[in-house]
Design a protein around this motif. Structure first.
Motif, PDB file in Angstrom:
ATOM      1  N   LEU A   1       0.825  -1.201   0.000  1.00 60.07           N
ATOM      2  CA  LEU A   1       0.000   0.000   0.000  1.00 60.07           C
ATOM      3  C   LEU A   1       0.865   1.259   0.000  1.00 60.07           C
ATOM      4  O   LEU A   1       0.612   2.200  -0.769  1.00 60.07           O
ATOM      5  CB  LEU A   1      -0.923  -0.007   1.215  1.00 60.07           C
ATOM      6  N   LEU A   2       1.899   1.290   0.846  1.00 65.51           N
ATOM      7  CA  LEU A   2       2.781   2.449   0.904  1.00 65.51           C
ATOM      8  C   LEU A   2       3.544   2.630  -0.401  1.00 65.51           C
ATOM      9  O   LEU A   2       3.742   3.758  -0.869  1.00 65.51           O
ATOM     10  CB  LEU A   2       3.763   2.298   2.068  1.00 65.51           C
TER      11      LEU A   2
ATOM     12  N   PHE B   1       3.860  17.399  -5.149  1.00 68.96           N
ATOM     13  CA  PHE B   1       3.218  18.686  -4.873  1.00 68.96           C
ATOM     14  C   PHE B   1       1.855  18.482  -4.213  1.00 68.96           C
ATOM     15  O   PHE B   1       1.453  19.255  -3.348  1.00 68.96           O
ATOM     16  CB  PHE B   1       3.076  19.515  -6.152  1.00 68.96           C
ATOM     17  N   PHE B   2       1.143  17.414  -4.586  1.00 75.04           N
ATOM     18  CA  PHE B   2      -0.150  17.125  -3.974  1.00 75.04           C
ATOM     19  C   PHE B   2       0.034  16.709  -2.510  1.00 75.04           C
ATOM     20  O   PHE B   2      -0.681  17.187  -1.616  1.00 75.04           O
ATOM     21  CB  PHE B   2      -0.867  16.018  -4.755  1.00 75.04           C
ATOM     22  N   THR B   3       1.002  15.835  -2.266  1.00 74.78           N
ATOM     23  CA  THR B   3       1.279  15.407  -0.887  1.00 74.78           C
ATOM     24  C   THR B   3       1.677  16.598  -0.031  1.00 74.78           C
ATOM     25  O   THR B   3       1.227  16.737   1.116  1.00 74.78           O
ATOM     26  CB  THR B   3       2.407  14.359  -0.872  1.00 74.78           C
TER      27      THR B   3
ATOM     28  N   GLY C   1       3.133   5.903  -2.577  1.00 76.46           N
ATOM     29  CA  GLY C   1       4.313   6.733  -2.813  1.00 76.46           C
ATOM     30  C   GLY C   1       4.583   6.976  -4.278  1.00 76.46           C
ATOM     31  O   GLY C   1       5.018   8.062  -4.673  1.00 76.46           O
ATOM     32  N   VAL C   2       4.319   5.960  -5.100  1.00 76.14           N
ATOM     33  CA  VAL C   2       4.543   6.112  -6.542  1.00 76.14           C
ATOM     34  C   VAL C   2       3.414   6.919  -7.182  1.00 76.14           C
ATOM     35  O   VAL C   2       3.638   7.704  -8.110  1.00 76.14           O
ATOM     36  CB  VAL C   2       4.659   4.725  -7.204  1.00 76.14           C
TER      37      VAL C   2
ATOM     38  N   PRO D   1      10.399   3.212  -3.880  1.00 74.74           N
ATOM     39  CA  PRO D   1      11.381   2.329  -4.537  1.00 74.74           C
ATOM     40  C   PRO D   1      12.303   1.619  -3.553  1.00 74.74           C
ATOM     41  O   PRO D   1      12.724   0.489  -3.814  1.00 74.74           O
ATOM     42  CB  PRO D   1      12.158   3.289  -5.444  1.00 74.74           C
ATOM     43  N   ILE D   2      12.623   2.260  -2.423  1.00 82.91           N
ATOM     44  CA  ILE D   2      13.513   1.626  -1.446  1.00 82.91           C
ATOM     45  C   ILE D   2      12.818   0.431  -0.799  1.00 82.91           C
ATOM     46  O   ILE D   2      13.407  -0.655  -0.659  1.00 82.91           O
ATOM     47  CB  ILE D   2      13.952   2.648  -0.384  1.00 82.91           C
TER      48      ILE D   2
END
Length: 341
Positions: A137-138, A148-150, A142-143, A220-221
């Protein structure tokens, strides 16, 4: 040690043609930008004669090969030219703004690594569990969510509604004075000066933009950590270690995690280099005076020197980062070429 130094020298030598190619490409692309930097520099009330004089002063009246030769000679002398938009030397602008971007990017990476790596390890050891679903989910969020929205959502919730975050207007609130410049990192400089009030003020300003960028770099991490750990845990040497009666902690962190670190370190390097140059949206949302916003402002006014300086600085950082990654490989796994033979 000699083999290690030779490998470092070889990688530095390999970077020279890359840097030269960056110089050529950035020079040609900036000349293709719309707009006339001479007219921008001369001002809105300038006459055609003054614009032409400014063009001659900037060397834009010369042919492209002559301009490139002059640019290369200036680079060899450590001169990146003068910015049209700020009227200062580009080296001074970059020296002022680069620490701000580095402080933001490094803090975001620390935040994302502190969450992504343990989460990826736990998800790999418990596939299909609630933690694994949370990791997915994260990663998806994140992708999918633009930075800018976050950032705007975090400002709305924590500054406008909750009122617990400071105003998103730069690195320090107007109530604080900047610490004495030592490194350019406000947290480090304030700690060196022993000014903990300013340190906490700088930290509060850093939290929201760092979390915004960290949520983007987390994906990605975490994904790479999970995939690398799954691959390592299914390897024959892990089954052998378990059959030999080794403890779970020793198998997980002493063998599986160390072998999974190589692709994770590679991903960290790529994420760092990408986020340092692409965090312009975060810098714009939070009025952060970094090199990303500096490059955009330079592009708008066709500021050749500033754009070229930004591209060259990013290339140097990328080459340096690749060298650090290669050296890190040799520490994690001595079989890599930079290790002493």
């Amino acid at each position: 040690m000699n083999a290690r130094l030779g490998a470092i020298a070889l990688r530095i030598a390999q970077a020279v043609p890359v840097l030269f190619g960056v110089v050529v490409i950035s020079f040609l692309l900036t000349r293709a930008l719309p707009g006339d930097p001479a007219a921008q520099f001369a001002g809105v009330m300038a006459t055609p004669e003054s614009i032409e004089q400014t063009r001659v002063k900037l060397g834009l009246d010369k042919s492209m090969p002559e301009q490139f030769a002059t640019y290369v000679v200036q680079l060899a002398q450590g001169d990146l030219g003068q910015s049209v938009s700020t009227g200062r030397q580009v080296t001074e602008d970059l020296a002022d703004r680069l620490p701000a971007s580095l402080e933001l990017t490094l803090t975001a990476l620390l935040f994302s690594c502190a969450i992504a790596i343990p989460l990826g390890v736990l998800a790999a050891t418990r596939p299909g569990s609630l933690i694994d679903q949370l990791c997915r989910l994260l990663v998806t969020a994140g992708v999918s969510l633009p930075t800018f929205f976050t950032g705007i959502v975090l400002i709305y919730v924590f500054y406008y509604l909750a009122g617990i975050a400071p105003s998103p207007l730069g690195r320090l609130d107007f109530a604080y004075l900047e610490p004495e410049h030592v490194t350019g990192f406000f947290l480090i400089d304030a700690a060196i000066a022993g000014d903990w009030e300013t340190w906490f003020g700088a930290l509060k300003q850093l939290v929201l933009p760092a979390v915004t960028l960290g949520l983007f770099t987390l994906a990605p991490i975490a994904r790479m950590t999970r995939a690398a750990m799954l691959s390592a845990l299914s390897a024959d040497y892990i089954r052998t270690a378990r059959a030999a009666g080794l403890g779970t902690t020793k198998v997980l962190y002493g063998y599986a995690f160390r072998n999974a670190l190589l692709p994770v370190v590679t991903t960290l390097g790529m994420v760092f280099s990408f986020s340092l140059g692409a965090n312009v949206l975060v810098e714009k949302v939070f009025a952060w005076p970094g090199i990303g916003s500096y490059a955009v402002e330079a592009l708008v006014v066709s500021d050749y020197a500033a754009v070229q300086g930004f591209v060259l600085a990013m290339a140097l950082l990328f080459v340096t980062l690749n060298l650090i990654i290669d050296l890190t490989y040799s520490v994690i796994d001595p079989r890599f070429g930079t290790a002493a033979k």
